[in-house]
Design a protein around this motif. Sequence first.
Motif, PDB file in Angstrom:
ATOM      1  N   ASN A  96     -19.065  94.469 -46.920  1.00 13.81           N
ATOM      2  CA  ASN A  96     -18.647  93.246 -46.244  1.00 13.81           C
ATOM      3  C   ASN A  96     -17.348  92.695 -46.803  1.00 13.81           C
ATOM      4  OD1 ASN A  96     -20.560  92.301 -44.059  1.00 13.81           O
ATOM      5  ND2 ASN A  96     -21.950  93.028 -45.650  1.00 13.81           N
ATOM      6  N   ILE A  97     -17.094  92.906 -48.076  1.00 16.91           N
ATOM      7  CA  ILE A  97     -15.788  92.537 -48.651  1.00 16.91           C
ATOM      8  C   ILE A  97     -14.695  93.377 -48.000  1.00 16.91           C
ATOM      9  CG2 ILE A  97     -14.354  92.762 -50.750  1.00 16.91           C
ATOM     10  CD1 ILE A  97     -15.975  90.299 -50.913  1.00 16.91           C
ATOM     11  N   THR A  98     -14.964  94.667 -47.815  1.00 18.92           N
ATOM     12  CA  THR A  98     -14.000  95.558 -47.164  1.00 18.92           C
ATOM     13  C   THR A  98     -13.737  95.100 -45.732  1.00 18.92           C
ATOM     14  OG1 THR A  98     -14.726  97.397 -48.546  1.00 18.92           O
ATOM     15  CG2 THR A  98     -13.535  97.959 -46.532  1.00 18.92           C
ATOM     16  N   ALA A  99     -14.789  94.742 -45.006  1.00 16.51           N
ATOM     17  CA  ALA A  99     -14.615  94.246 -43.639  1.00 16.51           C
ATOM     18  C   ALA A  99     -13.796  92.969 -43.631  1.00 16.51           C
ATOM     19  CB  ALA A  99     -15.979  94.023 -42.990  1.00 16.51           C
ATOM     20  N   LEU A 100     -14.074  92.077 -44.559  1.00 16.13           N
ATOM     21  CA  LEU A 100     -13.338  90.813 -44.642  1.00 16.13           C
ATOM     22  C   LEU A 100     -11.858  91.074 -44.927  1.00 16.13           C
ATOM     23  CD1 LEU A 100     -14.234  87.884 -44.340  1.00 16.13           C
ATOM     24  CD2 LEU A 100     -14.515  87.775 -46.794  1.00 16.13           C
ATOM     25  N   ASN A 101     -11.584  91.992 -45.834  1.00 14.72           N
ATOM     26  CA  ASN A 101     -10.193  92.341 -46.134  1.00 14.72           C
ATOM     27  C   ASN A 101      -9.510  92.986 -44.933  1.00 14.72           C
ATOM     28  OD1 ASN A 101     -10.095  91.310 -48.736  1.00 14.72           O
ATOM     29  ND2 ASN A 101     -10.867  93.196 -49.644  1.00 14.72           N
ATOM     30  N   THR A 102     -10.241  93.768 -44.165  1.00 15.89           N
ATOM     31  CA  THR A 102      -9.683  94.374 -42.961  1.00 15.89           C
ATOM     32  C   THR A 102      -9.326  93.307 -41.943  1.00 15.89           C
ATOM     33  OG1 THR A 102     -10.963  96.388 -43.328  1.00 15.89           O
ATOM     34  CG2 THR A 102     -10.116  96.030 -41.102  1.00 15.89           C
ATOM     35  N   PHE A 103     -10.209  92.315 -41.767  1.00 15.90           N
ATOM     36  CA  PHE A 103      -9.908  91.208 -40.856  1.00 15.90           C
ATOM     37  C   PHE A 103      -8.651  90.473 -41.308  1.00 15.90           C
ATOM     38  CE2 PHE A 103     -14.741  91.002 -40.329  1.00 15.90           C
ATOM     39  CZ  PHE A 103     -14.726  91.901 -39.285  1.00 15.90           C
ATOM     40  N   LYS A 104      -8.528  90.269 -42.617  1.00 17.43           N
ATOM     41  CA  LYS A 104      -7.359  89.575 -43.157  1.00 17.43           C
ATOM     42  C   LYS A 104      -6.090  90.383 -42.898  1.00 17.43           C
ATOM     43  CE  LYS A 104      -6.347  89.846 -47.386  1.00 17.43           C
ATOM     44  NZ  LYS A 104      -6.308  89.931 -48.817  1.00 17.43           N
ATOM     45  N   ASP A 105      -6.157  91.698 -43.116  1.00 15.36           N
ATOM     46  CA  ASP A 105      -4.998  92.558 -42.864  1.00 15.36           C
ATOM     47  C   ASP A 105      -4.610  92.554 -41.390  1.00 15.36           C
ATOM     48  OD1 ASP A 105      -4.952  93.177 -45.544  1.00 15.36           O
ATOM     49  OD2 ASP A 105      -5.910  95.151 -45.305  1.00 15.36           O
ATOM     50  N   MET A 106      -5.612  92.541 -40.513  1.00 10.93           N
ATOM     51  CA  MET A 106      -5.335  92.473 -39.078  1.00 10.93           C
ATOM     52  C   MET A 106      -4.620  91.175 -38.728  1.00 10.93           C
ATOM     53  SD  MET A 106      -8.883  94.064 -37.565  1.00 10.93           S
ATOM     54  CE  MET A 106      -8.642  93.405 -35.947  1.00 10.93           C
ATOM     55  N   ALA A 107      -5.024  90.084 -39.329  1.00 14.91           N
ATOM     56  CA  ALA A 107      -4.386  88.794 -39.069  1.00 14.91           C
ATOM     57  C   ALA A 107      -2.937  88.810 -39.538  1.00 14.91           C
ATOM     58  CB  ALA A 107      -5.158  87.677 -39.758  1.00 14.91           C
TER      59      ALA A 107
END
Length: 150
Positions: free
Chosen positions: A131-142
């Motif tokens: 879930n940390i990885t998913a959160l970081n992916t969302f941040k990178d997408m933003a």
Amino acid sequence: MTFLSSMNISASALTAERFRMDVIAENMANIQTTRTASGGTYRRRYVIFQERERATDFSCLFNRAQYKQSAKFPGGGVRVVGVGEDTAPFKLEYNPTHPDADENGYVSLPNVEVVQEMTDMMAAYRAYEANITALNTFKDMAMKTLEIGR
């Protein structure tokens, strides 16, 4: 599904898995506890998760009505609904000198198994990490989305 709701879903999972790790740590800490505040031997505890319902704000309801497909709009993450107690039998150990020994000299020890707790801890850690990885992916997408506007 909006961008921020994706982040909220991952955040709910982080909170739930952190609570799960706390319960596992409590189990490990009480592996030899023969007296609890309620008077009996400590029982192993486990966390009960449930899918969290989606928010019912206007945009969510509008999207559901527009697409008429609830499959496109999954739940809003996960939440902890309770902590259960394992009903497995206690381990008996012969120790007639122990203050909590019965008339036959046996002491009831908690039904906590170190291997099971370590396995659960590793699973909770992996879920937390994912879930940390998913959160970081969302941040990178933003961040990439913001770069488009330059």
